[in-house]
Design a protein around this motif. Structure first.
Motif, PDB file in Angstrom:
ATOM      1  N   VAL A  41      67.320  29.447  42.203  1.00 19.24           N
ATOM      2  CA  VAL A  41      67.431  29.499  43.503  1.00 19.24           C
ATOM      3  C   VAL A  41      68.953  29.350  43.942  1.00 19.24           C
ATOM      4  N   ASN A  42      69.270  28.588  42.585  1.00 17.38           N
ATOM      5  CA  ASN A  42      71.452  28.367  42.854  1.00 17.38           C
ATOM      6  C   ASN A  42      72.240  29.800  43.214  1.00 17.38           C
ATOM      7  N   ALA A  43      71.425  30.102  42.061  1.00 18.46           N
ATOM      8  CA  ALA A  43      72.591  31.479  41.467  1.00 18.46           C
ATOM      9  C   ALA A  43      72.097  32.548  42.937  1.00 18.46           C
ATOM     10  N   TRP A  44      71.108  32.685  43.596  1.00 20.71           N
ATOM     11  CA  TRP A  44      70.732  32.868  44.935  1.00 20.71           C
ATOM     12  C   TRP A  44      71.798  32.288  46.519  1.00 20.71           C
ATOM     13  N   LEU A  45      71.880  31.428  45.796  1.00 17.70           N
ATOM     14  CA  LEU A  45      72.453  30.621  46.815  1.00 17.70           C
ATOM     15  C   LEU A  45      74.081  30.919  47.024  1.00 17.70           C
ATOM     16  N   LEU A  46      74.478  30.738  45.585  1.00 13.92           N
ATOM     17  CA  LEU A  46      75.892  30.552  44.962  1.00 13.92           C
ATOM     18  C   LEU A  46      76.521  32.332  45.618  1.00 13.92           C
ATOM     19  N   GLY A  47      76.148  33.114  45.383  1.00 16.79           N
ATOM     20  CA  GLY A  47      75.984  34.172  45.247  1.00 16.79           C
ATOM     21  C   GLY A  47      75.792  34.789  47.219  1.00 16.79           C
ATOM     22  N   ARG A 102      72.120  42.808  48.251  1.00 18.28           N
ATOM     23  CA  ARG A 102      71.233  41.464  46.792  1.00 18.28           C
ATOM     24  C   ARG A 102      71.300  41.453  45.488  1.00 18.28           C
ATOM     25  N   LEU A 103      71.257  42.782  44.801  1.00 18.67           N
ATOM     26  CA  LEU A 103      71.304  42.173  43.359  1.00 18.67           C
ATOM     27  C   LEU A 103      72.637  42.212  42.882  1.00 18.67           C
ATOM     28  N   ARG A 104      73.770  42.690  43.393  1.00 23.01           N
ATOM     29  CA  ARG A 104      74.856  42.506  43.245  1.00 23.01           C
ATOM     30  C   ARG A 104      75.669  41.336  43.684  1.00 23.01           C
ATOM     31  N   ARG A 105      75.069  40.559  44.434  1.00 26.87           N
ATOM     32  CA  ARG A 105      75.488  39.112  44.941  1.00 26.87           C
ATOM     33  C   ARG A 105      74.876  37.925  44.071  1.00 26.87           C
ATOM     34  N   PHE A 106      73.528  38.615  43.756  1.00 27.35           N
ATOM     35  CA  PHE A 106      72.721  37.754  42.694  1.00 27.35           C
ATOM     36  C   PHE A 106      73.110  37.722  41.313  1.00 27.35           C
ATOM     37  N   GLY A 107      73.859  38.787  40.373  1.00 30.96           N
ATOM     38  CA  GLY A 107      74.467  39.118  39.221  1.00 30.96           C
ATOM     39  C   GLY A 107      75.826  38.237  39.446  1.00 30.96           C
ATOM     40  N   LEU A 108      76.523  38.335  40.750  1.00 30.47           N
ATOM     41  CA  LEU A 108      77.595  37.312  40.849  1.00 30.47           C
ATOM     42  C   LEU A 108      77.197  35.593  41.324  1.00 30.47           C
ATOM     43  N   GLY A 109      76.209  35.258  41.028  1.00 33.16           N
ATOM     44  CA  GLY A 109      75.178  34.166  41.246  1.00 33.16           C
ATOM     45  C   GLY A 109      75.417  33.716  40.722  1.00 33.16           C
ATOM     46  N   ALA A 110      74.322  34.047  39.622  1.00 34.67           N
ATOM     47  CA  ALA A 110      74.138  33.671  37.979  1.00 34.67           C
ATOM     48  C   ALA A 110      75.170  33.550  37.046  1.00 34.67           C
ATOM     49  N   VAL A 111      76.736  34.054  36.864  1.00 35.36           N
ATOM     50  CA  VAL A 111      77.553  34.366  35.846  1.00 35.36           C
ATOM     51  C   VAL A 111      77.619  32.971  36.797  1.00 35.36           C
ATOM     52  N   GLY A 112      78.301  32.963  38.406  1.00 39.34           N
ATOM     53  CA  GLY A 112      79.231  31.403  39.004  1.00 39.34           C
ATOM     54  C   GLY A 112      78.006  29.695  37.976  1.00 39.34           C
ATOM     55  N   THR A 113      76.960  30.022  39.103  1.00 45.62           N
ATOM     56  CA  THR A 113      76.212  29.162  38.294  1.00 45.62           C
ATOM     57  C   THR A 113      75.687  28.914  36.691  1.00 45.62           C
ATOM     58  N   GLY A 114      75.898  29.996  35.980  1.00 47.11           N
ATOM     59  CA  GLY A 114      76.403  29.672  34.651  1.00 47.11           C
ATOM     60  C   GLY A 114      77.279  28.573  33.901  1.00 47.11           C
ATOM     61  N   LEU A 115      78.743  29.251  35.144  1.00 47.57           N
ATOM     62  CA  LEU A 115      79.818  28.500  34.853  1.00 47.57           C
ATOM     63  C   LEU A 115      80.080  27.000  35.142  1.00 47.57           C
ATOM     64  N   PHE A 116      78.782  27.112  36.215  1.00 51.36           N
ATOM     65  CA  PHE A 116      79.242  25.143  36.678  1.00 51.36           C
ATOM     66  C   PHE A 116      78.184  24.119  35.243  1.00 51.36           C
ATOM     67  N   LEU A 117      76.997  25.293  34.641  1.00 52.81           N
ATOM     68  CA  LEU A 117      76.471  24.282  34.409  1.00 52.81           C
ATOM     69  C   LEU A 117      77.552  23.364  32.344  1.00 52.81           C
ATOM     70  N   VAL A 118      78.612  24.886  32.696  1.00 54.47           N
ATOM     71  CA  VAL A 118      79.521  24.393  31.056  1.00 54.47           C
ATOM     72  C   VAL A 118      80.292  23.374  31.526  1.00 54.47           C
ATOM     73  N   PRO A 119      79.924  22.049  30.560  1.00 55.29           N
ATOM     74  CA  PRO A 119      81.205  21.037  31.114  1.00 55.29           C
ATOM     75  C   PRO A 119      82.695  21.396  31.253  1.00 55.29           C
ATOM     76  N   LEU A 120      84.118  21.061  32.018  1.00 54.84           N
ATOM     77  CA  LEU A 120      85.202  20.437  32.301  1.00 54.84           C
ATOM     78  C   LEU A 120      85.592  23.036  32.542  1.00 54.84           C
TER      79      LEU A 120
END
Length: 230
Positions: A158-164, A189-207
């Motif tokens: 859900v948050n990957a979709w929103l962030l994309g 849609r798919l390209r932005r979801f991929g972008l959002g997925a990478v960005g959401t993954g970065l948000f889960l890593v401390p620092l």
């Protein structure tokens, strides 16, 4: 998408991008500290009220501390992303312009700056949308807790979709009329979801989550122009 990530990472310490990083990080942490303080006082009051209702008595302080800690951790997970992207929305045009000037000079010359009012509107809209959608889906998250893995997967998707959407709009606003953006979203849609997925993954890593918004905006710029030039 990984190529866009490494290009964004390589430009992170360029002066215009670094200035945006420092400004947005300072404002984000200031706002989040205020939210945390408000949450602490709210939970202290709630802990006292609940302990009186349940007859906990002297355990009220411990209850408030534990409840506040748990809620603050959950709040950090969701609200930091919402606040950080909303704040970035104020300065995002500077990041996108810096990336375009270095890598896509023709597009940079043809772009139009996003007015501050629209940037603020997009940022606030992003935060409200993120919080509202996650609150709306919270019963589903709770139901999926029984699987142990389903909640995390649903939350991430859900948050990957929103962030994309949010990151893509930051770039598209410089190159498209407002009426054209909805159609562009449908086509990407798919390209932005991929972008959002990478960005959401970065948000889960401390620092790393501290620089995730700026990296995401830079990645979105590369993704937007690489598709247009394909």
């Amino acid at each position: 998408m990984m190529h866009a990530f490494f290009l964004a990472l390589g430009q992170l310490f360029d002066r215009p991008v670094l200035l945006v990083l420092l400004k947005s990080l300072a404002l984000t942490l200031l706002l989040f500290a205020g939210l945390g303080l408000g949450l602490w006082y709210a939970m202290d009051w709630l802990g006292g009220a609940t302990s009186e209702w349940m007859g906990i008595g002297s355990d009220a302080g411990a209850f408030a501390d534990v409840a506040t800690l748990l809620l603050f951790l959950l709040g950090w997970w969701l609200l930091f992303r919402a606040v950080a992207v909303a704040v970035l929305g104020i300065f995002a045009d500077e990041v996108v312009a810096a990336v375009e000037a270095k890598h896509y000079p023709a597009a940079h010359a043809a772009a139009r700056a996003v007015p501050l009012g629209r940037s603020i509107t997009m940022g606030v809209g992003s935060a409200l949308r993120t919080i509202a959608v996650n609150l709306l889906l919270s019963p589903i998250y709770l139901m999926l807790l029984i699987t142990g893995f389903g909640t995390a997967l649903a939350f991430f998707g859900v948050n990957a979709w929103l962030l994309g959407r949010d990151l893509g709009d930051m770039v598209a606003a410089r190159h498209m009329a407002y009426a054209q953006i909805a159609e562009w979203r449908r086509q990407t849609r798919l390209r932005r979801f991929g972008l959002g997925a990478v960005g959401t993954g970065l948000f889960l890593v401390p620092l790393i989550n501290l620089v995730a918004p700026v990296l995401g905006a830079a990645m979105a710029t590369h993704a937007f122009h690489r598709r247009r030039n394909a």
